[in-house]
Design a protein around this motif. Structure first.
Motif, PDB file in Angstrom:
ATOM      1  N   ASN A  44       8.790 -12.093  21.461  1.00 65.82           N
ATOM      2  CA  ASN A  44       8.039 -11.613  20.308  1.00 65.82           C
ATOM      3  C   ASN A  44       8.477 -12.439  19.105  1.00 65.82           C
ATOM      4  O   ASN A  44       9.671 -12.527  18.826  1.00 65.82           O
ATOM      5  CB  ASN A  44       8.310 -10.134  20.032  1.00 65.82           C
ATOM      6  CG  ASN A  44       7.825  -9.253  21.152  1.00 65.82           C
ATOM      7  OD1 ASN A  44       6.807  -9.518  21.770  1.00 65.82           O
ATOM      8  ND2 ASN A  44       8.565  -8.196  21.431  1.00 65.82           N
ATOM      9  N   GLY A  45       7.537 -13.040  18.409  1.00 69.57           N
ATOM     10  CA  GLY A  45       7.896 -13.828  17.239  1.00 69.57           C
ATOM     11  C   GLY A  45       7.005 -15.015  17.046  1.00 69.57           C
ATOM     12  O   GLY A  45       5.826 -14.996  17.380  1.00 69.57           O
ATOM     13  N   ILE A  65       4.325 -21.705  13.969  1.00 72.41           N
ATOM     14  CA  ILE A  65       3.027 -21.247  14.468  1.00 72.41           C
ATOM     15  C   ILE A  65       3.218 -19.898  15.158  1.00 72.41           C
ATOM     16  O   ILE A  65       4.316 -19.583  15.617  1.00 72.41           O
ATOM     17  CB  ILE A  65       2.369 -22.283  15.415  1.00 72.41           C
ATOM     18  CG1 ILE A  65       3.257 -22.602  16.622  1.00 72.41           C
ATOM     19  CG2 ILE A  65       2.028 -23.549  14.652  1.00 72.41           C
ATOM     20  CD1 ILE A  65       2.617 -23.546  17.627  1.00 72.41           C
ATOM     21  N   PRO A  66       2.153 -19.091  15.226  1.00 74.83           N
ATOM     22  CA  PRO A  66       2.273 -17.784  15.874  1.00 74.83           C
ATOM     23  C   PRO A  66       2.730 -17.909  17.330  1.00 74.83           C
ATOM     24  O   PRO A  66       2.419 -18.890  18.013  1.00 74.83           O
ATOM     25  CB  PRO A  66       0.855 -17.215  15.798  1.00 74.83           C
ATOM     26  CG  PRO A  66       0.202 -17.949  14.685  1.00 74.83           C
ATOM     27  CD  PRO A  66       0.810 -19.322  14.682  1.00 74.83           C
ATOM     28  N   GLY A  67       3.446 -16.914  17.800  1.00 72.94           N
ATOM     29  CA  GLY A  67       3.944 -16.914  19.169  1.00 72.94           C
ATOM     30  C   GLY A  67       2.852 -16.978  20.214  1.00 72.94           C
ATOM     31  O   GLY A  67       3.077 -17.489  21.314  1.00 72.94           O
ATOM     32  N   ASN A  68       1.650 -16.500  19.892  1.00 72.53           N
ATOM     33  CA  ASN A  68       0.566 -16.511  20.866  1.00 72.53           C
ATOM     34  C   ASN A  68      -0.355 -17.720  20.714  1.00 72.53           C
ATOM     35  O   ASN A  68      -1.338 -17.844  21.423  1.00 72.53           O
ATOM     36  CB  ASN A  68      -0.252 -15.219  20.776  1.00 72.53           C
ATOM     37  CG  ASN A  68      -0.951 -15.058  19.447  1.00 72.53           C
ATOM     38  OD1 ASN A  68      -0.631 -15.711  18.463  1.00 72.53           O
ATOM     39  ND2 ASN A  68      -1.915 -14.159  19.409  1.00 72.53           N
ATOM     40  N   ALA A  69      -0.045 -18.634  19.805  1.00 66.96           N
ATOM     41  CA  ALA A  69      -0.864 -19.828  19.597  1.00 66.96           C
ATOM     42  C   ALA A  69      -0.498 -20.897  20.628  1.00 66.96           C
ATOM     43  O   ALA A  69       0.649 -20.986  21.057  1.00 66.96           O
ATOM     44  CB  ALA A  69      -0.650 -20.373  18.194  1.00 66.96           C
ATOM     45  N   PRO A  70      -1.465 -21.726  21.008  1.00 67.21           N
ATOM     46  CA  PRO A  70      -1.136 -22.842  21.906  1.00 67.21           C
ATOM     47  C   PRO A  70      -0.123 -23.779  21.244  1.00 67.21           C
ATOM     48  O   PRO A  70      -0.127 -23.951  20.021  1.00 67.21           O
ATOM     49  CB  PRO A  70      -2.480 -23.559  22.101  1.00 67.21           C
ATOM     50  CG  PRO A  70      -3.526 -22.575  21.695  1.00 67.21           C
ATOM     51  CD  PRO A  70      -2.893 -21.666  20.687  1.00 67.21           C
ATOM     52  N   ASP A  71       0.734 -24.395  22.049  1.00 68.63           N
ATOM     53  CA  ASP A  71       1.764 -25.285  21.511  1.00 68.63           C
ATOM     54  C   ASP A  71       1.170 -26.451  20.724  1.00 68.63           C
ATOM     55  O   ASP A  71       1.808 -26.970  19.813  1.00 68.63           O
ATOM     56  CB  ASP A  71       2.640 -25.834  22.637  1.00 68.63           C
ATOM     57  CG  ASP A  71       3.563 -24.785  23.204  1.00 68.63           C
ATOM     58  OD1 ASP A  71       3.667 -23.682  22.626  1.00 68.63           O
ATOM     59  OD2 ASP A  71       4.198 -25.060  24.243  1.00 68.63           O
ATOM     60  N   ASN A  72      -0.056 -26.867  21.064  1.00 67.30           N
ATOM     61  CA  ASN A  72      -0.655 -28.028  20.401  1.00 67.30           C
ATOM     62  C   ASN A  72      -1.297 -27.686  19.060  1.00 67.30           C
ATOM     63  O   ASN A  72      -1.875 -28.552  18.406  1.00 67.30           O
ATOM     64  CB  ASN A  72      -1.679 -28.686  21.313  1.00 67.30           C
ATOM     65  CG  ASN A  72      -2.815 -27.756  21.693  1.00 67.30           C
ATOM     66  OD1 ASN A  72      -2.898 -26.622  21.235  1.00 67.30           O
ATOM     67  ND2 ASN A  72      -3.696 -28.224  22.550  1.00 67.30           N
ATOM     68  N   THR A  73      -1.178 -26.464  18.598  1.00 64.68           N
ATOM     69  CA  THR A  73      -1.759 -26.049  17.324  1.00 64.68           C
ATOM     70  C   THR A  73      -1.202 -26.904  16.190  1.00 64.68           C
ATOM     71  O   THR A  73       0.006 -26.994  16.004  1.00 64.68           O
ATOM     72  CB  THR A  73      -1.453 -24.561  17.049  1.00 64.68           C
ATOM     73  OG1 THR A  73      -2.010 -23.779  18.098  1.00 64.68           O
ATOM     74  CG2 THR A  73      -2.017 -24.105  15.713  1.00 64.68           C
ATOM     75  N   GLY A  74      -2.088 -27.550  15.449  1.00 64.21           N
ATOM     76  CA  GLY A  74      -1.679 -28.350  14.301  1.00 64.21           C
ATOM     77  C   GLY A  74      -0.948 -29.627  14.635  1.00 64.21           C
ATOM     78  O   GLY A  74      -0.213 -30.154  13.797  1.00 64.21           O
ATOM     79  N   ALA A  75      -1.147 -30.172  15.839  1.00 68.02           N
ATOM     80  CA  ALA A  75      -0.408 -31.366  16.258  1.00 68.02           C
ATOM     81  C   ALA A  75      -0.666 -32.551  15.330  1.00 68.02           C
ATOM     82  O   ALA A  75       0.281 -33.228  14.901  1.00 68.02           O
ATOM     83  CB  ALA A  75      -0.754 -31.734  17.696  1.00 68.02           C
ATOM     84  N   LEU A  76      -1.915 -32.805  14.999  1.00 68.75           N
ATOM     85  CA  LEU A  76      -2.220 -33.937  14.127  1.00 68.75           C
ATOM     86  C   LEU A  76      -1.652 -33.716  12.721  1.00 68.75           C
ATOM     87  O   LEU A  76      -1.135 -34.647  12.102  1.00 68.75           O
ATOM     88  CB  LEU A  76      -3.730 -34.171  14.059  1.00 68.75           C
ATOM     89  CG  LEU A  76      -4.173 -35.382  13.248  1.00 68.75           C
ATOM     90  CD1 LEU A  76      -3.534 -36.661  13.771  1.00 68.75           C
ATOM     91  CD2 LEU A  76      -5.689 -35.493  13.269  1.00 68.75           C
ATOM     92  N   ASN A  77      -1.706 -32.488  12.240  1.00 65.85           N
ATOM     93  CA  ASN A  77      -1.122 -32.185  10.928  1.00 65.85           C
ATOM     94  C   ASN A  77       0.378 -32.462  10.920  1.00 65.85           C
ATOM     95  O   ASN A  77       0.922 -32.919   9.917  1.00 65.85           O
ATOM     96  CB  ASN A  77      -1.381 -30.730  10.541  1.00 65.85           C
ATOM     97  CG  ASN A  77      -2.831 -30.453  10.275  1.00 65.85           C
ATOM     98  OD1 ASN A  77      -3.601 -31.359   9.981  1.00 65.85           O
ATOM     99  ND2 ASN A  77      -3.226 -29.201  10.389  1.00 65.85           N
TER     100      ASN A  77
END
Length: 148
Positions: A44-45, A65-77
């Protein structure tokens, strides 16, 4: 939070089937989410997204990033943040298979960036994968799985 578990029906209310994908799990911290390190390890976290210079091993950028978000969230950023923080261009980005999906690859191509990442495993087990087909380009033939 009650609305995550109850749905309105024509004859009243009922308990929902399954779990809301963006379920709020804490009244004290409404942004905390359930996450998975693997299929058997839950937490949780939040997750830390980190960019590292491969030569020096220094962290060059970080994001939460949220714990339930894919690891690639915001990769380019993260890559852009790394360039800003170091005042150096990023020639190529390397990541594990979490970054190897088609959408992330396309985002990097559209930005004129190089991304090196393994292609993730095939989640769709109901259909035949491409590697099960025997393709002979010279003969112009294709043998489908099970020889059919």
């Amino acid at each position: 939070m009650l609305l995550q578990d109850v749905e309105r029906k024509g004859d009243g209310a009922a308990i929902k089937e399954g779990v809301s994908p963006d379920r709020i799990i804490s009244v004290h911290d409404p942004v905390i989410r359930h996450g998975h390190k693997s299929s058997s390890v839950l937490f949780n976290g939040d997750k830390a997204a980190i960019a590292v210079d491969t030569d020096s091993q220094l962290f060059t950028a970080a994001d939460v990033i949220p714990g339930n978000a894919p690891d690639n969230t915001g990769a380019l950023n993260l890559v852009e943040q790394s360039e800003e923080n170091t005042d150096c261009p990023v020639d190529e980005t390397m990541g594990d298979c979490a970054y190897g999906d088609g959408a992330t690859r396309q985002t990097f191509v559209d930005a004129g960036r190089t991304l090196i990442a393994k292609v993730p495993g095939r989640p769709d087990k109901e259909h035949f994968p491409k590697e099960d087909f025997k393709i002979d380009l010279e003969a112009g033939t294709c043998i489908v799985p099970l020889g059919r």
